[in-house]
Design an enzyme around this catalytic site. Structure first.
Site, PDB file in Angstrom:
ATOM      1  N   HIS A  35      56.886  68.283  56.368  1.00 29.39           N
ATOM      2  CA  HIS A  35      56.005  68.145  57.530  1.00 29.39           C
ATOM      3  C   HIS A  35      54.639  68.763  57.310  1.00 29.39           C
ATOM      4  O   HIS A  35      53.604  68.146  57.561  1.00 29.39           O
ATOM      5  CB  HIS A  35      56.607  68.873  58.746  1.00 29.39           C
ATOM      6  CG  HIS A  35      57.780  68.172  59.309  1.00 29.39           C
ATOM      7  ND1 HIS A  35      58.835  68.824  59.857  1.00 29.39           N
ATOM      8  CD2 HIS A  35      58.037  66.859  59.413  1.00 29.39           C
ATOM      9  CE1 HIS A  35      59.722  67.946  60.271  1.00 29.39           C
ATOM     10  NE2 HIS A  35      59.256  66.745  60.009  1.00 29.39           N
ATOM     11  N   CYS A  54      51.913  50.997  50.119  1.00 31.89           N
ATOM     12  CA  CYS A  54      51.454  52.106  50.959  1.00 31.89           C
ATOM     13  C   CYS A  54      51.930  53.455  50.454  1.00 31.89           C
ATOM     14  O   CYS A  54      51.711  54.476  51.091  1.00 31.89           O
ATOM     15  CB  CYS A  54      51.881  51.893  52.407  1.00 31.89           C
ATOM     16  SG  CYS A  54      53.673  51.805  52.588  1.00 31.89           S
ATOM     17  N   ASP A  65      59.271  56.685  47.997  1.00 35.81           N
ATOM     18  CA  ASP A  65      60.732  56.636  48.019  1.00 35.81           C
ATOM     19  C   ASP A  65      61.286  55.755  46.909  1.00 35.81           C
ATOM     20  O   ASP A  65      62.328  56.064  46.338  1.00 35.81           O
ATOM     21  CB  ASP A  65      61.222  56.130  49.383  1.00 35.81           C
ATOM     22  CG  ASP A  65      61.255  57.251  50.405  1.00 35.81           C
ATOM     23  OD1 ASP A  65      61.754  58.333  50.077  1.00 35.81           O
ATOM     24  OD2 ASP A  65      60.742  57.060  51.526  1.00 35.81           O
ATOM     25  N   GLU A  80      61.277  50.156  49.498  1.00 35.99           N
ATOM     26  CA  GLU A  80      61.331  51.538  49.008  1.00 35.99           C
ATOM     27  C   GLU A  80      62.735  51.933  48.547  1.00 35.99           C
ATOM     28  O   GLU A  80      62.957  53.052  48.110  1.00 35.99           O
ATOM     29  CB  GLU A  80      60.804  52.517  50.060  1.00 35.99           C
ATOM     30  CG  GLU A  80      61.416  52.404  51.428  1.00 35.99           C
ATOM     31  CD  GLU A  80      60.775  53.353  52.451  1.00 35.99           C
ATOM     32  OE1 GLU A  80      59.958  54.213  52.069  1.00 35.99           O
ATOM     33  OE2 GLU A  80      61.111  53.238  53.639  1.00 35.99           O
TER      34      GLU A  80
END
Ligand code: PEP
Ligand code: MG
Length: 581
Positions: free
Chosen positions: A197, A509, A462, A438
């Site tokens: 985060h 992305c 990922d 991903e």
């Protein structure tokens, strides 16, 4: 640990680019141990009043910070403070503290400290990982109240001196969002990975950040001079005059380069042989839209919506409609791709009941949570469709691993459309639905998926972790995490080819899209759209303008023949070094 002022270099993980030079401010210092102190019977009610007043003052302080964050970064980030306010207001904590003051004639600070110690123990024991993470909120409240009771000043992050580097063992999102102010220049944390985060928020705030340093918060003291090198993932503690000089030069060059790039931001992202590449922005908060436009983005390629879900309650449909509409209107007629919430993995929300998992990245995450929690999913879909009437909105599904998930998501979308239609609420009828590529299974079946979705967006962060079986947030295996690995490149190539054959757009992305070294390779592999952090767009555009698509194709074809990621990097470095500056 004894501290000397000797130069030391601390290694970590590069989490947000750039260099910050400043004085350290250590966050998460130990909660002070409060000695036993009895008061006399006639002091009791005065102590009760002092305690209640302090709670009130700290609550006001948090609300003020919440307001500042709301003004600077928007309502959704401000929601994060609700958890602290909720704890501050907890009737059980109040009741127990008052009982200790009244029945045991304990001083208010001691009574509160004993109560919170029990609360901390309870949080340490809970199985729910998110709740365990909220321990830092409990400690934060405890610190703030105890400092106030001791007559001290609150050291809230918004009251910091200029040129501060915040150093923390761990930083809750409620603290991380306060970093977005001019006085904070950089961030260092002991734990976390590049996608924790704190890192995500720091990146969106443009703060150079190094995470995963293990012991930085114990080795650095408040006031120490530090350099945060967010490009190399190192922290220089007590830098020598020579190191300081060299970094100051680097900072000046960065500033100059940013100015030069900004002057060229309206130039098209076109290769030398006249091939246009679409550059879009990845955003985490609506306030980044302006940054995206300032940097020349042609739309938003991925709005990560997770931050909306990190508060104490779920965002309502109306709140979401307001936020999405703000983004869509600001960009119309440019496209905005809204990714449905990708909770799980390291992005845990305590508004969702979950059980501890041995492998959270392989567990209940992304679309899996959404499909199992229809009310949450449908609320978000409804909000996106409603905001869609104001511009060009598209939906993107994260963490998809099989086609059944796409079909179930589409069924939920159909249901939502029908409900809106019946209720007479205006919404976007023809919303494009895309999937993140991903998980390797999707890349390997891209030809099949391409017939049932409207676009692909390659999530190489990922895709790399799942292809190579390397956790993206673990510093210990960071060297094995290589998005240039030929296996990852083959999956990208497969996806692009399948998209082209089926005539659907393919974008990327993942962080790879913002790496100038990767850009010739991605263009050569056939990608015509890249979505990246707004601040990186000008640099990437420079690379695109300097290359030709035909040369990039040859380069990509040769990279696909190589055997290791190291060989690929070398080939790309050679190619990039030949690009005229
Ligand atoms: C990715 O996995 O590449 C991606 C863009 O998604 P996130 O980083 O949010 O997991
Ligand atoms: Mg992802």
């Amino acid at each position: 640990m004894e501290r000397t002022r000797q130069y030391r270099k601390l290694a970590g993980v590069a989490a947000a680019p750039g260099v910050a030079i400043g004085r350290a401010f250590i966050r998460n210092e130990e909660v002070p141990e409060i000695p036993k102190r009895k008061i006399s019977a006639h002091q009791v009610e005065g102590e009760v009043e002092r305690f209640l007043n302090t709670l009130h003052q700290v609550g006001e302080e948090i609300r003020r910070t919440q307001h500042l964050v709301e003004v600077e970064h928007g309502a959704e980030l401000a929601l994060i403070f609700e958890a602290q306010l909720f704890m501050l207001d907890d009737p059980e904590i109040k009741k127990q503290t008052l009982a200790l003051i009244r029945e045991h004639q304990c001083a208010a600070d001691r009574a509160f400290s004993v109560t919170l110690k029990q609360a901390r123990k309870m949080f340490e024991r809970v199985e729910n990982e998110y709740l365990r993470m909220r321990l830092s909120d409990v400690m934060d409240i405890e610190q703030q109240v105890l400092i106030r009771l001791a007559g001290g000043e609150l050291r809230a992050l918004h009251a910091l001196r200029a040129n501060t580097v915040v150093v923390a063992h761990d930083l809750p999102p409620s603290e991380a969002v306060q970093l977005g102010q001019r006085r904070v220049k950089g961030l260092v944390t002991d734990g976390g990975g590049a996608t924790s985060h704190a890192s995500i928020i720091a990146r969106s705030l443009g703060l150079p950040t190094v995470v995963g340093t293990e012991h930085a918060s114990r080795q650095i003291a408040s006031g120490d001079m530090v350099i945060v090198d967010g490009d190399q993932g190192v922290v220089h503690l007590h830098p020598t005059a020579q190191i300081l000089r060299s970094y100051r030069g680097q900072v000046q060059r960065q500033v100059q380069r940013q100015r030069d790039l900004s002057a060229r931001r309206s130039l098209p992202a076109r290769t030398r042989d006249e091939h246009e590449i679409e550059l879009l922005a990845n955003i985490d908060v609506p306030e980044e839209v302006q940054l995206a436009l300032d940097n020349g983005a042609r739309g938003v390629g991925m709005y990560r919506t997770e931050l909306l879900y990190l508060g104490y309650r779920l965002p309502s449909e109306e709140e979401q409609v307001e936020i999405y509409t703000r983004i869509v209107e600001a960009l119309a007629p440019l496209p905005v791709v809204i990714r449905t919430v990708d909770l799980g993995g390291d992005k845990l929300s305590h508004v969702i009941e979950s059980v501890p998992e041995a492998n959270p990245f392989l567990g209940w995450r992304g679309i899996r949570i959404c499909l199992d929690t229809p009310s949450l999913f449908k609320t978000q879909l409804r909000a996106v469709l409603r905001a869609g009437v104001k511009g060009e909105v598209q939906l993107l599904l994260p963490m998809v691993s099989s086609l059944g998930e796409v079909r179930r998501a589409r069924a939920a979308l159909d249901e939502v459309q029908e409900e809106l239609r019946l209720a007479g609420v205006p919404f976007k009828e023809s919303c494009k639905l895309g999937v993140m590529v991903e998980v390797p299974s999707v890349a390997l079946q891209a030809d099949i998926f391409a017939r049932e979705v409207d676009f692909f967006s390659l999530g190489t962060n990922d895709l790399t972790q799942y292809t190579l079986a390397v956790d993206r947030g673990t510093a210990k295996v960071a060297e094995l995490y290589d998005p240039f690995h030929p296996a990852v490149l083959r999956l990208i190539a497969l996806t692009v080819d399948s998209g082209r054959r089926q005539g659907i757009p393919v974008s990327i992305c993942g962080e790879l899209a913002g790496d100038p070294l990767a850009v010739p390779l991605l263009v050569g592999l056939g990608l015509e759209s890249l979505s990246l952090s707004p601040g990186l767009i000008p640099e990437v555009k420079e690379v695109i303008r300097a290359i030709s698509q035909s040369e990039a194709r040859e380069l990509a074809a040769s990279c696909l023949e190589l055997k290791t990621g190291t060989e690929v990097r070398q080939r790309l470095e050679e190619a990039v070094s030949r690009i005229p500056k």
